[in-house]
Write a protein that holds these residues in place. Structure first.
Motif: not given
Ligand SMILES: NC(=O)c1ccc[n+]([C@@H]2O[C@H](COP(=O)([O-])OP(=O)(O)OC[C@H]3O[C@@H](n4cnc5c(N)ncnc54)[C@H](OP(=O)(O)O)[C@@H]3O)[C@@H](O)[C@H]2O)c1
Length: 354
Positions: A52, A147, A171-173, A193, A197, A213, A237, A259-260, A265, A291, A293, A336, A343
């Motif tokens: 993302p 992360t 999600g991934s994290v 969502g 899931k 949600y 997230n 985290c995110g 976005y 933070f 990662a 995503l 995903n």
């Molecule tokens: N701080 C760091 O170092 C770091 C590192 C990696 C990732 N991150 C952040 O951590 C978060 C998760 O990343 P990830 O890689 O694990 O991605 P992810 O959760 O695998 O992929 C995106 C998922 O987020 C949900 N989503 C998308 N749009 C949304 C919305 N408007 N409201 C709520 N949920 C939504 C969707 O799932 P649903 O079907 O459940 O809505 C989607 O499948 C992201 O915000 C990312 O930027 C931060």
């Protein structure tokens, strides 16, 4: 040898929700050799990570583009897009890597990555890594895993019996955060969502409870229902309205691991409204900590050996959603931000032909 290298690029800066038509596949001639004495490498990309945060690099402006080094810099339209990945070395002037070595680190959304010495960070895969699917290197053993691990243990600091809420939990994290928290003896609820899931979280990943949600008109009272005794750790997230609702349900000395903010976005109007009760934040002594990662690279070896062990023992399950072919990258990325059934877990594109 000279070959044609296909790569994905953006046609324009992306503002708002990304569309497949924002991307195109281009081709350029490259030479599969590195300049003598240069430390450059040329890689054949095998698996690339779809994340993302890339959306913030593809905008004409995001405050994140200025905050850190190479991982968040702007990607201008027409540029080859860099991304984490697994690759095979096809040419190297760096003595650490030789032809046919498998590496994880800097790659491109392309058939090949031609990398100057200053452009890459790579880790050569060893015999321990080979006991697992290569795709794990960019998911559970890569930045998604780090992360989850660093965010939960170093920032959230869970204690046995505490109540943990995770958003984007499938999600991934998120799917890893919930499982690490369960292994720490916490009570864990996740949100996602879709019904599928939510089922995955409860039935496959061992979350104590989970909810969709999108079915909940009042997130604050929903969280009250799932956490009658309050939330001790919120692993955030998504930001936006969910963050506001979680803050209203935090316990004294609660920790919010920021985290995110994926819900923001693509929709700048979904920022947290400024009606957070700061009086509560103070009297409840709530900590909110952002933070990255990359702040925690020093614990990478500990994270990796602990997580490999947990996967071997079957105590952590990992979810991956793998698409095939360079041409599927735009769709994988756009997906995503639409969530739904697609995903669950780490989104990956494999460029391996078979
Ligand atoms: N701080 C760091 O170092 C770091 C590192 C990696 C990732 N991150 C952040 O951590 C978060 C998760 O990343 P990830 O890689 O694990 O991605 P992810 O959760 O695998 O992929 C995106 C998922 O987020 C949900 N989503 C998308 N749009 C949304 C919305 N408007 N409201 C709520 N949920 C939504 C969707 O799932 P649903 O079907 O459940 O809505 C989607 O499948 C992201 O915000 C990312 O930027 C931060």
């Amino acid at each position: 040898m000279e070959v044609m290298n296909r790569y994905v690029t953006a046609k324009n800066y992306i503002e708002g929700s990304p569309k497949e038509s924002d991307f195109e596949i281009k081709c350029s001639k490259i030479v599969l050799s590195a300049e003598p004495g240069s430390n450059d490498v040329v890689l054949k990309n095998l698996y690339v990570s779809i994340d993302p945060y890339q959306i913030n690099r593809l905008k004409s402006y995001s405050s994140s583009q200025k905050t850190s080094s190479y991982v968040v810099v702007t990607i201008a339209p027409g540029e080859i897009i860099s991304a984490y990945g697994v690759a095979k070395v096809v040419a190297s002037e760096n003595p650490l890597y030789k032809e046919d070595d498998l590496v994880v680190g800097t790659t491109r959304w392309a058939d090949y990555s031609v990398l100057k010495a200053s452009e890459y960070v790579l880790r050569k895969l060893n015999s321990f890594d080979m006991g697992f699917p290569l795709s794990h290197q960019i998911g559970v053993f890569g930045f998604s895993g780090l992360t989850a691990y660093a965010g939960l243990f170093e920032v959230g600091k869970p204690k046995k019996g505490e109540r943990v809420f995770v958003s984007a939990a499938s999600g991934s994290v998120g799917h890893l955060v919930g499982q690490y928290a369960k292994l720490s003896g916490c009570y864990v609820v996740g949100c996602a969502g879709s019904k599928e899931k939510v089922g995955l979280l409860k039935e496959k990943l061992g979350f104590d409870d989970a909810f969709n949600y999108k079915d909940e008109p009042n997130l604050e009272s929903t969280l009250k229902k799932y956490f009658p005794d309050g939330i001790d750790i919120y692993f955030d997230n998504v930001g936006g309205k969910m963050l506001e609702a979680a803050l209203a349900n935090m316990n004294n000395f609660g920790r919010v691991v920021s985290c995110g903010t994926i819900s923001e976005y693509t929709d700048p109007n979904n920022k947290v409204p400024p009606n957070i009760n700061m009086h509560d934040m103070i009297y409840k002594r709530i900590m909110i900590q952002g933070f990255l990662a990359t702040d925690f690279l020093t614990i990478f070896p500990d994270f990796l050996s602990a997580t490999m062990n947990l996967i071997r023992l079957g105590r952590i399950k990992t979810l991956e959603d793998i698409s095939t072919g360079l041409e599927s990258i735009p769709q994988a990325f756009v997906g995503l931000f639409h969530g739904a059934k697609a995903n669950a877990g780490k989104k990956i594109v494999t460029l391996v032909e078979n």
